[in-house]
Every structure is written in C-alpha cells, then in structure tokens.
Enzyme design. Structure first.
Site, PDB file in Angstrom:
ATOM      1  N   LYS A 111      11.795 -62.105  13.357  1.00  0.00           N
ATOM      2  CA  LYS A 111      11.766 -62.970  12.172  1.00  0.00           C
ATOM      3  C   LYS A 111      12.865 -62.599  11.185  1.00  0.00           C
ATOM      4  O   LYS A 111      13.490 -63.467  10.574  1.00  0.00           O
ATOM      5  CB  LYS A 111      10.402 -62.859  11.458  1.00  0.00           C
ATOM      6  CG  LYS A 111       9.304 -63.653  12.113  1.00  0.00           C
ATOM      7  CD  LYS A 111       9.477 -65.142  11.891  1.00  0.00           C
ATOM      8  CE  LYS A 111       8.330 -65.906  12.533  1.00  0.00           C
ATOM      9  NZ  LYS A 111       8.622 -67.315  12.700  1.00  0.00           N
ATOM     10  N   LYS A 194      10.089 -72.844  29.366  1.00  0.00           N
ATOM     11  CA  LYS A 194       8.811 -72.873  28.669  1.00  0.00           C
ATOM     12  C   LYS A 194       8.738 -74.103  27.771  1.00  0.00           C
ATOM     13  O   LYS A 194       9.669 -74.364  27.000  1.00  0.00           O
ATOM     14  CB  LYS A 194       8.681 -71.598  27.818  1.00  0.00           C
ATOM     15  CG  LYS A 194       7.279 -71.343  27.331  1.00  0.00           C
ATOM     16  CD  LYS A 194       7.166 -69.995  26.634  1.00  0.00           C
ATOM     17  CE  LYS A 194       5.797 -69.854  26.000  1.00  0.00           C
ATOM     18  NZ  LYS A 194       5.813 -69.074  24.781  1.00  0.00           N
ATOM     19  N   LYS A 197       8.053 -76.564  21.304  1.00  0.00           N
ATOM     20  CA  LYS A 197       8.612 -77.574  20.427  1.00  0.00           C
ATOM     21  C   LYS A 197       9.711 -77.014  19.534  1.00  0.00           C
ATOM     22  O   LYS A 197      10.475 -77.761  18.953  1.00  0.00           O
ATOM     23  CB  LYS A 197       7.516 -78.223  19.584  1.00  0.00           C
ATOM     24  CG  LYS A 197       6.941 -77.310  18.545  1.00  0.00           C
ATOM     25  CD  LYS A 197       6.067 -78.126  17.619  1.00  0.00           C
ATOM     26  CE  LYS A 197       5.403 -77.318  16.554  1.00  0.00           C
ATOM     27  NZ  LYS A 197       5.375 -75.918  16.616  1.00  0.00           N
TER      28      LYS A 197
END
Ligand code: TRP
Length: 331
Positions: A111, A194, A197
């Site tokens: 992150k 995979k 979205k």
C-alpha cells in the site's frame, strides 16, 4: 461445531472470481459450522470511499451474499460497523502489538508503494482490526486466500501473546480453512490469470451482470490467432477461456472444444458463444434473486439487524471476558 469467521471489504460488486474462490465454499460451510460472515466496512475506510459509495457497496454485498445462497437462518451475516465491540478489542490488542511488526507486513508495504500520499494509520493497524474481527468470535477457522495468510498468522501471534501475557488459554489460535481441491481459480477475460476488477472492469463477470452484458464481455474476451499444429501449447488468454469453461460448462462441452483445439479446428467465436450461454445460465438464478432482493428493502434491513444482534451477543461475551482478564473492572 467449529466457528468460522470471514470478512469481505465492500469495494464493489461480486464477480465470478469471488463466487468460485470463496462464496461457493461459504455456502457449504454454513451447513456444518457456526459461521460469521461480515462486511468489513471499517477496513474499507483505509482507502477513503465516498459515503455514498460505501453505503451502496455494503448493501450490494449483503444482497449478493444472500442471492448467491448464504442463508441468514444458518449463518450470521452482519456489517462490521454494527458491532462496535470490534473497535474495543482492536484497541486492547493494539497495546501488545509492535509498530515494527506492522511496518513489516507485506500488504502494508504494498500500500505504501501504491498510495504513497495516503499512508494512514488505519492501513498500519489493519491487521490488528482484522485480528479483532476473528478473535471477537473466538474463531477456529478462517477461510482465507493466499493474500491474507500473513494477516491470519499475525492474528495467531496476537492471540498467543495475549494468552502468554495474561497467563491463560483464552483465545484459540485460528487456522486457515483450506478449500483444497474445492478452490477453483477464475482467470480474467483479458488474458490475466486472476479475475480482478482492479485491473480491468471488462475482465470480470459480475453476479449482477445482465445476460446481454455477459454475452458482450465474453465475445470481446482476449484469445489468439489459433493453433497451427497439433499439440501446440495454449496461450494464457486461451487457457483462460478453457478454465472459465471448465467452471461453468459440462465436461462434454469442455472436451468438445479441447478436441477442436487439439485438431487445430477450433473457432474461438463458437467457443465464446457457448461459454457466454453457459455463463449466463450459471449466473441467471443468482442474477434474478439479486434483482428481487434489491426491491425488498425491509427484508434486507431485517437480515442486517438480526445478524448484528447475533454478532453483538457473541462479541459482548468476549469483551466482557477479555476486560476481566485484563483487569478492567467497573466499580
Ligand atoms: N482483509 C480481508 C480482505 O481484504 C478482509 C477481512 C477483514 C477479513 N477482516 C477479516 C477476512 C477477518 C477474514 C477474517 O480480503
């Protein structure tokens, strides 16, 4: 009966990858375990959704969970923020968590790389809140994918640390629930391995996609120019089409196109047409229940309320006992 806890961040609609990866197995698990399936709206705040998006995403997942077959009579389905005891447990656990170990977590470091301008404290303490989710119901098992294994390992560390510091065996050490051969990996329609979205919206088939939408997406799926000699290995994109077909079509259909491929006679257009039809047939019952449930606001509200009541009852017991162990006593 084992206790199972699993959370999902409300970041959008559920797709076939979610269905085959977890949801389908939850439906089986709810029969033989005491399951707590919750929507992790607190966790999703680490990425700053707008209030409107947050609210509609929570509602969508609740609806899609039920439409896909989670049964509110069998499993406790709830929204994380309806059970604020999780915040207290997270706070209490955090007193014995070290900043260094949080900074070393792979998902945190990822992150930091991906959103360097939003490295908030919630991201750092994400594993503590997640441990609290799990320990709040004193879970035995947590169904998690590869990407969550480190978080679960930390949950065990925190639980064990608590037990050691307070010299008891209060928390069980939750183990990963491994679906083994039940786990079907669903690739994307865009050639990626995979369905996700975050990469490409059009690579996902959503449970809430109308038949026409599914057909369009499948017909546009990436393929290649076709095999030119027998036994030629498949490209990733074509391998994906076969994997998707394996998930939703009959073995005979799969075998037919497999033979066609091996004979270099395959026409991807035909294969996609078949794949689209089988996918539509597969998704349709869920899709129709989603449409129905979207109109049943009272029912959805009732499910959320009853789920929250049951989850709060379980949470209140844990919090009471943990407070006692720690030495927080009210006068
Ligand atoms: N971190 C999980 C994810 O991103 C979601 C989650 C939050 C969770 N709390 C949990 C999963 C507790 C299992 C148990 O997928």
């Amino acid at each position: 009966m084992d206790r199972v806890v699993s959370g999902i961040r409300p970041t959008g609609f559920l797709h076939l990858g979610n269905y085959f990866g977890a949801l389908r197995n939850f439906i089986k698990m709810q029969e033989e375990n005491e399951c707590f399936f919750f929507i992790a709206d607190y966790h999703s705040l680490t990425t700053h959704p707008t209030p409107l998006d947050l609210q509609s995403n929570v509602r969508n997942i609740l609806i899609e969970y039920i439409a896909a077959g989670l049964d509110p009579e069998k499993a406790t389905i709830y929204v994380q923020s309806d059970v604020p005891q999780v915040c207290e447990l997270s706070l209490l656990l955090s007193m014995n968590v070290y900043i260094g170990e949080l900074q070393r977590v792979a998902s945190f470091k990822e992150k930091v790389r991906r959103q360097p301008d939003n490295v908030n404290a919630g991201l750092l303490t994400y594993p503590v809140l997640m441990a609290a989710d799990i320990l709040l119901h004193r879970a035995d098992k947590v169904p998690v994918g590869k990407d969550q294994e480190q978080h679960l390992e930390m949950t065990r560390d925190f639980a064990q640390r608590f037990n050691r510091i307070y010299k008891n065996e209060y928390f069980k050490l939750p183990v990963a629930y491994n679906f083994g051969s039940e786990l079907v990996k669903i690739p994307g329609l865009d050639g990626s391995t995979k369905m996700s979205k975050s990469d490409n919206e059009n690579s996902c088939i959503y449970l809430a996609d109308a038949p026409e939408v599914i057909r369009k997406k499948v017909m546009k799926a990436v393929s290649d120019s076709g095999p030119t000699e027998p036994g030629q290995p498949k490209t990733q994109a074509v391998e994906n089409l076969f994997q998707l077909m394996k998930a939703v079509s009959t073995p005979d259909t799969l075998q037919y196109f497999e033979d066609q491929y091996q004979n270099c006679a395959i026409r991807y257009g035909d294969m996609k047409k078949q794949l689209a039809a089988d996918m539509i047939a597969f998704v349709q019952p869920v899709y129709e229940r989603i449409l129905e449930l979207r109109e049943k606001d009272d029912y959805i509200r009732k499910v959320a309320r009853e789920g929250a009541d049951r989850a709060r009852e379980s949470a209140a017991k844990t919090i009471k006992e943990v407070r006692e162990i720690i030495g927080i006593k009210s006068f």
